[in-house]
Design an enzyme around this catalytic site. Structure first.
Site, PDB file in Angstrom:
ATOM      1  NE  ARG A  27       8.935  -1.800   3.283  1.00  0.00           N
ATOM      2  CZ  ARG A  27       9.772  -0.973   2.686  1.00  0.00           C
ATOM      3  NH1 ARG A  27      11.067  -1.179   2.767  1.00  0.00           N
ATOM      4  NH2 ARG A  27       9.352   0.073   2.014  1.00  0.00           N
TER       5      ARG A  27
ATOM      6  CD  GLU B  54       8.650  -7.020 -18.116  1.00  0.00           C
ATOM      7  OE1 GLU B  54       9.237  -5.977 -18.440  1.00  0.00           O
ATOM      8  OE2 GLU B  54       7.854  -7.099 -17.179  1.00  0.00           O
TER       9      GLU B  54
ATOM     10  NE  ARG C 116      10.610  -3.537 -11.961  1.00  0.00           N
ATOM     11  CZ  ARG C 116       9.961  -2.418 -12.309  1.00  0.00           C
ATOM     12  NH1 ARG C 116       8.682  -2.451 -12.635  1.00  0.00           N
ATOM     13  NH2 ARG C 116      10.597  -1.269 -12.345  1.00  0.00           N
TER      14      ARG C 116
ATOM     15  CG  LEU D 129      -2.154   0.907   1.112  1.00  0.00           C
ATOM     16  CD1 LEU D 129      -3.138   0.410   0.049  1.00  0.00           C
ATOM     17  CD2 LEU D 129      -2.878   1.018   2.455  1.00  0.00           C
ATOM     18  N   GLY D 130       1.743   1.347  -1.029  1.00  0.00           N
ATOM     19  CA  GLY D 130       2.572   2.541  -1.205  1.00  0.00           C
ATOM     20  C   GLY D 130       1.804   3.540  -2.056  1.00  0.00           C
ATOM     21  CB  SER D 131       2.843   6.448  -4.059  1.00  0.00           C
ATOM     22  OG  SER D 131       3.543   5.991  -5.166  1.00  0.00           O
ATOM     23  CB  ILE D 132       1.420   2.115  -7.187  1.00  0.00           C
ATOM     24  CG1 ILE D 132       2.449   2.912  -7.988  1.00  0.00           C
ATOM     25  CG2 ILE D 132       0.515   1.299  -8.117  1.00  0.00           C
ATOM     26  CD1 ILE D 132       3.462   2.064  -8.750  1.00  0.00           C
TER      27      ILE D 132
ATOM     28  CB  VAL E  48       0.569  -2.996 -12.107  1.00  0.00           C
ATOM     29  CG1 VAL E  48      -0.611  -3.231 -13.033  1.00  0.00           C
ATOM     30  CG2 VAL E  48       0.100  -2.699 -10.679  1.00  0.00           C
TER      31      VAL E  48
ATOM     32  CG  HIS F 125       6.917  -3.275 -17.823  1.00  0.00           C
ATOM     33  ND1 HIS F 125       7.957  -3.894 -17.179  1.00  0.00           N
ATOM     34  CD2 HIS F 125       6.599  -2.186 -17.058  1.00  0.00           C
ATOM     35  CE1 HIS F 125       8.270  -3.218 -16.083  1.00  0.00           C
ATOM     36  NE2 HIS F 125       7.462  -2.174 -15.991  1.00  0.00           N
TER      37      HIS F 125
HETATM   38  O1  GLV Z   1       7.529  -0.338 -14.283  1.00  0.00           O
HETATM   39  C1  GLV Z   1       7.710   0.829 -14.208  1.00  0.00           C
HETATM   40  C2  GLV Z   1       8.311   1.441 -13.071  1.00  0.00           C
HETATM   41  O2  GLV Z   1       8.850   0.769 -12.176  1.00  0.00           O
HETATM   42  O3  GLV Z   1       8.265   2.670 -13.036  1.00  0.00           O
END
Ligand code: GLV
Length: 326
Positions: free
Chosen positions: A186, A272, A243, A163-166, A241, A290
Protein backbone atom coordinates in the site's frame (compact mmCIF):
# COMPACT_ATOMS: atom_id res chain seq x y z
CA UNK A 1 5.66 -14.46 21.20
CA UNK A 2 4.97 -12.88 24.55
CA UNK A 3 2.55 -14.86 26.61
CA UNK A 4 0.79 -12.99 29.32
CA UNK A 5 -0.32 -15.44 31.91
CA UNK A 6 -2.59 -13.29 34.00
CA UNK A 7 -2.71 -13.84 37.71
CA UNK A 8 -5.87 -14.12 39.73
CA UNK A 9 -5.58 -10.48 40.82
CA UNK A 10 -5.67 -9.03 37.28
CA UNK A 11 -8.24 -6.51 36.23
CA UNK A 12 -10.31 -8.71 33.94
CA UNK A 13 -13.96 -8.42 34.96
CA UNK A 14 -15.34 -11.62 36.32
CA UNK A 15 -15.13 -14.38 33.73
CA UNK A 16 -16.27 -12.66 30.48
CA UNK A 17 -18.31 -14.94 28.22
CA UNK A 18 -16.26 -16.17 25.26
CA UNK A 19 -17.74 -18.21 22.42
CA UNK A 20 -15.62 -20.41 20.15
CA UNK A 21 -17.22 -20.40 16.75
CA UNK A 22 -17.14 -23.42 14.39
CA UNK A 23 -15.95 -27.01 14.76
CA UNK A 24 -13.43 -28.52 15.09
CA UNK A 25 -12.62 -26.56 18.14
CA UNK A 26 -9.26 -25.89 19.72
CA UNK A 27 -7.56 -28.66 21.56
CA UNK A 28 -8.68 -29.50 25.03
CA UNK A 29 -5.56 -28.11 26.66
CA UNK A 30 -6.18 -24.67 25.14
CA UNK A 31 -9.86 -24.79 26.08
CA UNK A 32 -8.78 -25.50 29.67
CA UNK A 33 -6.35 -22.58 29.60
CA UNK A 34 -9.11 -20.25 28.43
CA UNK A 35 -11.48 -21.59 31.06
CA UNK A 36 -9.12 -20.49 33.81
CA UNK A 37 -10.16 -16.87 33.10
CA UNK A 38 -13.20 -16.93 30.86
CA UNK A 39 -16.68 -18.42 30.79
CA UNK A 40 -16.03 -20.37 27.60
CA UNK A 41 -18.70 -21.86 25.39
CA UNK A 42 -17.14 -24.49 23.14
CA UNK A 43 -19.74 -26.07 20.82
CA UNK A 44 -17.76 -29.34 20.83
CA UNK A 45 -18.21 -29.72 24.54
CA UNK A 46 -20.88 -27.42 25.92
CA UNK A 47 -24.59 -26.88 25.43
CA UNK A 48 -25.38 -23.17 25.58
CA UNK A 49 -27.54 -21.99 28.48
CA UNK A 50 -30.62 -20.10 27.26
CA UNK A 51 -29.23 -16.59 27.66
CA UNK A 52 -25.63 -17.34 26.74
CA UNK A 53 -25.59 -15.76 23.26
CA UNK A 54 -27.17 -12.54 24.49
CA UNK A 55 -24.25 -12.07 26.87
CA UNK A 56 -21.28 -13.25 24.79
CA UNK A 57 -18.59 -10.56 24.86
CA UNK A 58 -15.90 -12.26 22.77
CA UNK A 59 -16.03 -14.55 19.74
CA UNK A 60 -13.08 -16.73 18.75
CA UNK A 61 -13.59 -17.35 15.07
CA UNK A 62 -11.76 -20.53 14.11
CA UNK A 63 -10.39 -20.79 10.58
CA UNK A 64 -12.04 -19.14 7.61
CA UNK A 65 -15.67 -19.64 8.64
CA UNK A 66 -17.47 -16.40 7.82
CA UNK A 67 -18.35 -13.89 10.50
CA UNK A 68 -21.13 -12.09 8.67
CA UNK A 69 -23.44 -9.33 9.85
CA UNK A 70 -26.02 -12.10 10.46
CA UNK A 71 -23.62 -13.96 12.74
CA UNK A 72 -22.85 -10.72 14.55
CA UNK A 73 -26.55 -9.93 14.90
CA UNK A 74 -26.93 -13.10 17.01
CA UNK A 75 -24.49 -11.66 19.52
CA UNK A 76 -25.86 -8.27 20.63
CA UNK A 77 -23.32 -7.75 23.43
CA UNK A 78 -20.25 -8.70 21.40
CA UNK A 79 -17.18 -6.51 21.97
CA UNK A 80 -14.37 -8.37 20.23
CA UNK A 81 -13.88 -10.92 17.43
CA UNK A 82 -10.63 -12.87 17.64
CA UNK A 83 -9.79 -14.33 14.24
CA UNK A 84 -7.45 -17.31 14.17
CA UNK A 85 -5.92 -16.69 10.75
CA UNK A 86 -3.59 -14.04 9.43
CA UNK A 87 -6.23 -13.17 6.82
CA UNK A 88 -9.44 -11.43 7.92
CA UNK A 89 -11.38 -11.42 4.65
CA UNK A 90 -13.99 -13.71 6.24
CA UNK A 91 -14.91 -11.14 8.91
CA UNK A 92 -17.36 -8.33 8.14
CA UNK A 93 -15.05 -5.53 9.24
CA UNK A 94 -17.46 -2.77 8.23
CA UNK A 95 -20.19 -4.19 10.46
CA UNK A 96 -17.70 -4.67 13.31
CA UNK A 97 -16.60 -1.09 12.92
CA UNK A 98 -20.21 0.14 12.82
CA UNK A 99 -20.94 -1.69 16.06
CA UNK A 100 -17.63 -0.72 17.70
CA UNK A 101 -16.49 -4.35 17.85
CA UNK A 102 -12.71 -4.79 17.98
CA UNK A 103 -11.12 -7.36 15.63
CA UNK A 104 -7.82 -9.19 16.01
CA UNK A 105 -6.06 -11.71 13.78
CA UNK A 106 -3.26 -14.24 14.20
CA UNK A 107 -0.72 -11.42 14.11
CA UNK A 108 2.72 -12.72 13.29
CA UNK A 109 2.08 -16.22 14.67
CA UNK A 110 2.22 -17.79 11.18
CA UNK A 111 4.58 -15.47 9.35
CA UNK A 112 7.77 -17.52 9.56
CA UNK A 113 6.08 -20.79 8.66
CA UNK A 114 4.21 -19.30 5.72
CA UNK A 115 7.45 -17.70 4.52
CA UNK A 116 9.29 -21.03 4.76
CA UNK A 117 6.51 -22.66 2.80
CA UNK A 118 6.48 -20.00 0.09
CA UNK A 119 10.20 -20.53 -0.44
CA UNK A 120 9.63 -24.29 -0.44
CA UNK A 121 6.95 -24.00 -3.11
CA UNK A 122 9.18 -21.74 -5.16
CA UNK A 123 12.15 -24.10 -5.07
CA UNK A 124 9.82 -26.99 -5.85
CA UNK A 125 8.44 -25.23 -8.93
CA UNK A 126 11.88 -24.17 -10.18
CA UNK A 127 13.65 -27.48 -9.49
CA UNK A 128 10.68 -29.84 -10.02
CA UNK A 129 11.10 -31.66 -6.72
CA UNK A 130 7.51 -32.96 -6.53
CA UNK A 131 7.48 -33.76 -10.24
CA UNK A 132 10.80 -35.67 -9.96
CA UNK A 133 9.40 -37.58 -7.01
CA UNK A 134 6.40 -38.61 -9.13
CA UNK A 135 8.81 -39.57 -11.93
CA UNK A 136 10.69 -41.99 -9.69
CA UNK A 137 7.55 -43.45 -8.12
CA UNK A 138 6.11 -44.06 -11.58
CA UNK A 139 9.22 -46.16 -12.36
CA UNK A 140 10.25 -43.83 -15.20
CA UNK A 141 13.90 -43.15 -14.30
CA UNK A 142 15.33 -46.44 -15.65
CA UNK A 143 13.14 -46.22 -18.74
CA UNK A 144 13.26 -42.58 -19.71
CA UNK A 145 16.57 -41.51 -18.16
CA UNK A 146 17.40 -38.32 -16.34
CA UNK A 147 14.72 -35.83 -15.46
CA UNK A 148 14.88 -32.50 -17.36
CA UNK A 149 16.96 -29.70 -15.84
CA UNK A 150 15.37 -27.26 -13.44
CA UNK A 151 16.07 -23.57 -12.96
CA UNK A 152 18.40 -21.84 -10.51
CA UNK A 153 16.82 -19.78 -7.74
CA UNK A 154 19.76 -17.44 -7.00
CA UNK A 155 19.95 -14.24 -9.06
CA UNK A 156 16.27 -14.40 -10.01
CA UNK A 157 14.20 -11.24 -9.65
CA UNK A 158 11.52 -11.85 -7.05
CA UNK A 159 8.56 -9.50 -6.78
CA UNK A 160 6.70 -9.64 -3.48
CA UNK A 161 3.09 -8.52 -3.51
CA UNK A 162 2.52 -7.32 0.06
CA UNK A 163 5.63 -6.64 2.16
CA UNK A 164 3.88 -7.21 5.50
CA UNK A 165 5.03 -9.61 8.17
CA UNK A 166 4.88 -12.62 5.83
CA UNK A 167 6.32 -10.81 2.81
CA UNK A 168 9.24 -9.42 4.77
CA UNK A 169 10.03 -12.90 6.17
CA UNK A 170 10.00 -14.24 2.60
CA UNK A 171 12.40 -11.49 1.51
CA UNK A 172 14.67 -12.25 4.49
CA UNK A 173 14.89 -15.87 3.35
CA UNK A 174 15.45 -15.13 -0.35
CA UNK A 175 18.20 -12.50 -0.01
CA UNK A 176 20.82 -15.09 1.08
CA UNK A 177 19.92 -17.20 -1.97
CA UNK A 178 21.09 -14.28 -4.11
CA UNK A 179 17.62 -13.22 -5.30
CA UNK A 180 16.95 -9.60 -6.20
CA UNK A 181 13.91 -8.46 -4.26
CA UNK A 182 11.33 -5.86 -5.24
CA UNK A 183 7.85 -5.30 -3.85
CA UNK A 184 4.65 -3.43 -4.00
CA UNK A 185 2.61 -2.57 -0.94
CA UNK A 186 0.00 0.00 0.00
CA UNK A 187 2.88 2.33 0.68
CA UNK A 188 6.63 2.36 0.33
CA UNK A 189 8.55 0.90 3.29
CA UNK A 190 11.85 2.77 3.42
CA UNK A 191 13.08 0.54 6.25
CA UNK A 192 13.63 -2.20 3.63
CA UNK A 193 16.44 -1.96 1.06
CA UNK A 194 14.28 -3.35 -1.76
CA UNK A 195 13.00 -1.69 -4.92
CA UNK A 196 9.46 -0.40 -4.53
CA UNK A 197 6.99 -0.33 -7.41
CA UNK A 198 3.82 1.71 -7.23
CA UNK A 199 1.69 -1.06 -8.70
CA UNK A 200 1.65 -4.77 -9.34
CA UNK A 201 1.96 -4.41 -13.16
CA UNK A 202 5.31 -2.65 -12.89
CA UNK A 203 6.38 -5.15 -10.24
CA UNK A 204 5.47 -8.10 -12.48
CA UNK A 205 7.09 -6.54 -15.54
CA UNK A 206 10.36 -6.30 -13.58
CA UNK A 207 10.22 -9.73 -11.92
CA UNK A 208 10.81 -13.37 -12.85
CA UNK A 209 8.77 -14.57 -9.90
CA UNK A 210 5.73 -13.03 -8.25
CA UNK A 211 4.99 -14.06 -4.67
CA UNK A 212 1.46 -13.20 -3.58
CA UNK A 213 1.12 -12.68 0.17
CA UNK A 214 -1.00 -9.58 0.76
CA UNK A 215 -4.37 -9.41 2.52
CA UNK A 216 -7.50 -10.09 0.53
CA UNK A 217 -9.68 -6.98 0.53
CA UNK A 218 -12.11 -5.41 -1.92
CA UNK A 219 -9.14 -3.58 -3.47
CA UNK A 220 -6.92 -6.65 -3.82
CA UNK A 221 -9.55 -9.08 -5.15
CA UNK A 222 -8.10 -10.51 -8.43
CA UNK A 223 -5.23 -8.06 -8.18
CA UNK A 224 -3.18 -10.60 -10.14
CA UNK A 225 -5.21 -10.42 -13.35
CA UNK A 226 -4.39 -11.34 -16.93
CA UNK A 227 -2.46 -8.13 -17.52
CA UNK A 228 -0.23 -8.86 -14.53
CA UNK A 229 0.31 -12.42 -15.78
CA UNK A 230 1.16 -11.12 -19.25
CA UNK A 231 3.60 -8.63 -17.71
CA UNK A 232 5.30 -11.44 -15.78
CA UNK A 233 5.81 -13.29 -19.04
CA UNK A 234 5.97 -16.85 -20.26
CA UNK A 235 8.88 -17.86 -18.01
CA UNK A 236 7.33 -16.17 -14.99
CA UNK A 237 6.34 -18.09 -11.87
CA UNK A 238 3.50 -17.21 -9.49
CA UNK A 239 3.56 -18.38 -5.89
CA UNK A 240 0.36 -17.77 -3.93
CA UNK A 241 0.35 -18.22 -0.16
CA UNK A 242 -2.16 -15.41 0.44
CA UNK A 243 -5.73 -16.11 -0.63
CA UNK A 244 -7.06 -17.77 -3.77
CA UNK A 245 -9.13 -14.76 -4.77
CA UNK A 246 -6.06 -12.51 -4.96
CA UNK A 247 -5.39 -14.20 -8.30
CA UNK A 248 -7.87 -14.49 -11.16
CA UNK A 249 -7.83 -18.27 -11.08
CA UNK A 250 -9.57 -18.82 -14.42
CA UNK A 251 -6.98 -16.67 -16.13
CA UNK A 252 -4.18 -18.35 -14.22
CA UNK A 253 -5.35 -21.76 -15.44
CA UNK A 254 -5.61 -20.42 -18.99
CA UNK A 255 -2.10 -18.92 -18.91
CA UNK A 256 -0.60 -22.10 -17.47
CA UNK A 257 -2.43 -24.40 -19.90
CA UNK A 258 -1.23 -22.33 -22.86
CA UNK A 259 2.36 -22.16 -21.63
CA UNK A 260 2.09 -18.40 -21.17
CA UNK A 261 3.47 -18.68 -17.64
CA UNK A 262 6.46 -20.75 -16.55
CA UNK A 263 4.85 -22.32 -13.49
CA UNK A 264 2.99 -21.81 -10.25
CA UNK A 265 3.11 -22.90 -6.63
CA UNK A 266 -0.34 -22.60 -5.08
CA UNK A 267 -1.33 -23.15 -1.47
CA UNK A 268 -4.65 -21.32 -1.79
CA UNK A 269 -7.54 -21.49 -4.25
CA UNK A 270 -10.74 -19.73 -5.11
CA UNK A 271 -13.11 -22.49 -4.09
CA UNK A 272 -11.30 -24.57 -1.48
CA UNK A 273 -11.13 -27.51 -1.12
CA UNK A 274 -11.80 -27.74 -4.86
CA UNK A 275 -8.89 -27.16 -7.20
CA UNK A 276 -9.21 -26.81 -11.00
CA UNK A 277 -8.51 -30.36 -12.16
CA UNK A 278 -6.70 -29.37 -15.33
CA UNK A 279 -3.87 -28.18 -13.09
CA UNK A 280 -3.32 -31.80 -12.00
CA UNK A 281 -1.75 -32.55 -15.38
CA UNK A 282 0.80 -29.75 -15.28
CA UNK A 283 4.27 -30.75 -14.09
CA UNK A 284 5.28 -27.11 -13.59
CA UNK A 285 2.52 -26.52 -11.04
CA UNK A 286 2.85 -27.47 -7.38
CA UNK A 287 -0.42 -27.75 -5.49
CA UNK A 288 -0.86 -27.67 -1.75
CA UNK A 289 -4.02 -27.78 0.41
CA UNK A 290 -3.83 -24.43 2.28
CA UNK A 291 -1.34 -25.64 4.86
CA UNK A 292 1.45 -23.06 4.64
CA UNK A 293 0.71 -21.75 8.13
CA UNK A 294 0.25 -25.11 9.81
CA UNK A 295 2.89 -26.36 12.20
CA UNK A 296 2.49 -27.36 15.85
CA UNK A 297 4.75 -24.42 16.70
CA UNK A 298 2.60 -21.89 14.83
CA UNK A 299 -0.55 -23.30 16.44
CA UNK A 300 1.01 -22.80 19.85
CA UNK A 301 2.02 -19.26 18.93
CA UNK A 302 -1.54 -18.63 17.74
CA UNK A 303 -2.97 -19.77 21.06
CA UNK A 304 -0.65 -17.35 22.84
CA UNK A 305 -1.80 -14.52 20.56
CA UNK A 306 -5.47 -15.27 21.29
CA UNK A 307 -4.95 -15.59 25.01
CA UNK A 308 -2.89 -12.41 25.13
CA UNK A 309 -5.44 -10.47 23.07
CA UNK A 310 -8.34 -11.69 25.21
CA UNK A 311 -6.71 -10.86 28.49
CA UNK A 312 -5.43 -7.52 27.16
CA UNK A 313 -8.88 -6.59 25.88
CA UNK A 314 -10.67 -7.29 29.13
CA UNK A 315 -8.00 -5.56 31.20
CA UNK A 316 -8.04 -2.55 28.85
CA UNK A 317 -4.48 -3.03 27.60
CA UNK A 318 -3.38 -2.53 23.96
CA UNK A 319 -4.18 -5.48 21.70
CA UNK A 320 -1.34 -7.51 20.25
CA UNK A 321 -2.76 -7.85 16.73
CA UNK A 322 -5.50 -5.29 16.23
CA UNK A 323 -6.98 -5.31 12.71
CA UNK A 324 -7.65 -1.77 11.54
CA UNK A 325 -10.64 -1.34 9.28
CA UNK A 326 -9.18 1.09 6.75
O1 GLV B 1 -4.26 -18.94 5.60
C1 GLV B 1 -4.02 -18.80 6.76
C2 GLV B 1 -4.14 -17.55 7.42
O2 GLV B 1 -4.68 -16.57 6.88
O3 GLV B 1 -3.67 -17.50 8.56
Amino acid sequence: MATQDYQEDNTIPERPKVLIHRLPSFNLEFSCRLRTHFDLLDPLIDLPPADYFANVLALISVGPSPVTSDTLALLPSLQIVLGTSAGFDHIDLAECSRRGIAVTNAGTAFSEDVADYAVGLLIDVLRSISASDRYIRAGLWPIEGDYPLGFKLGCRRVGILGLGSIGSEIAKRLVPFGCRIAYTSRKEKPQFPFTFYENVYDLAANSDILIVCCSLTRETHHIVNKDVMAALGKDGVIINVGRGALVDEKQLVRFLMRGELGGAGLDVFDNEPYVPECLFELENVVLSPHVAAMTPESMEALQDVIFTNLTAFFSKQPLLSHVQND
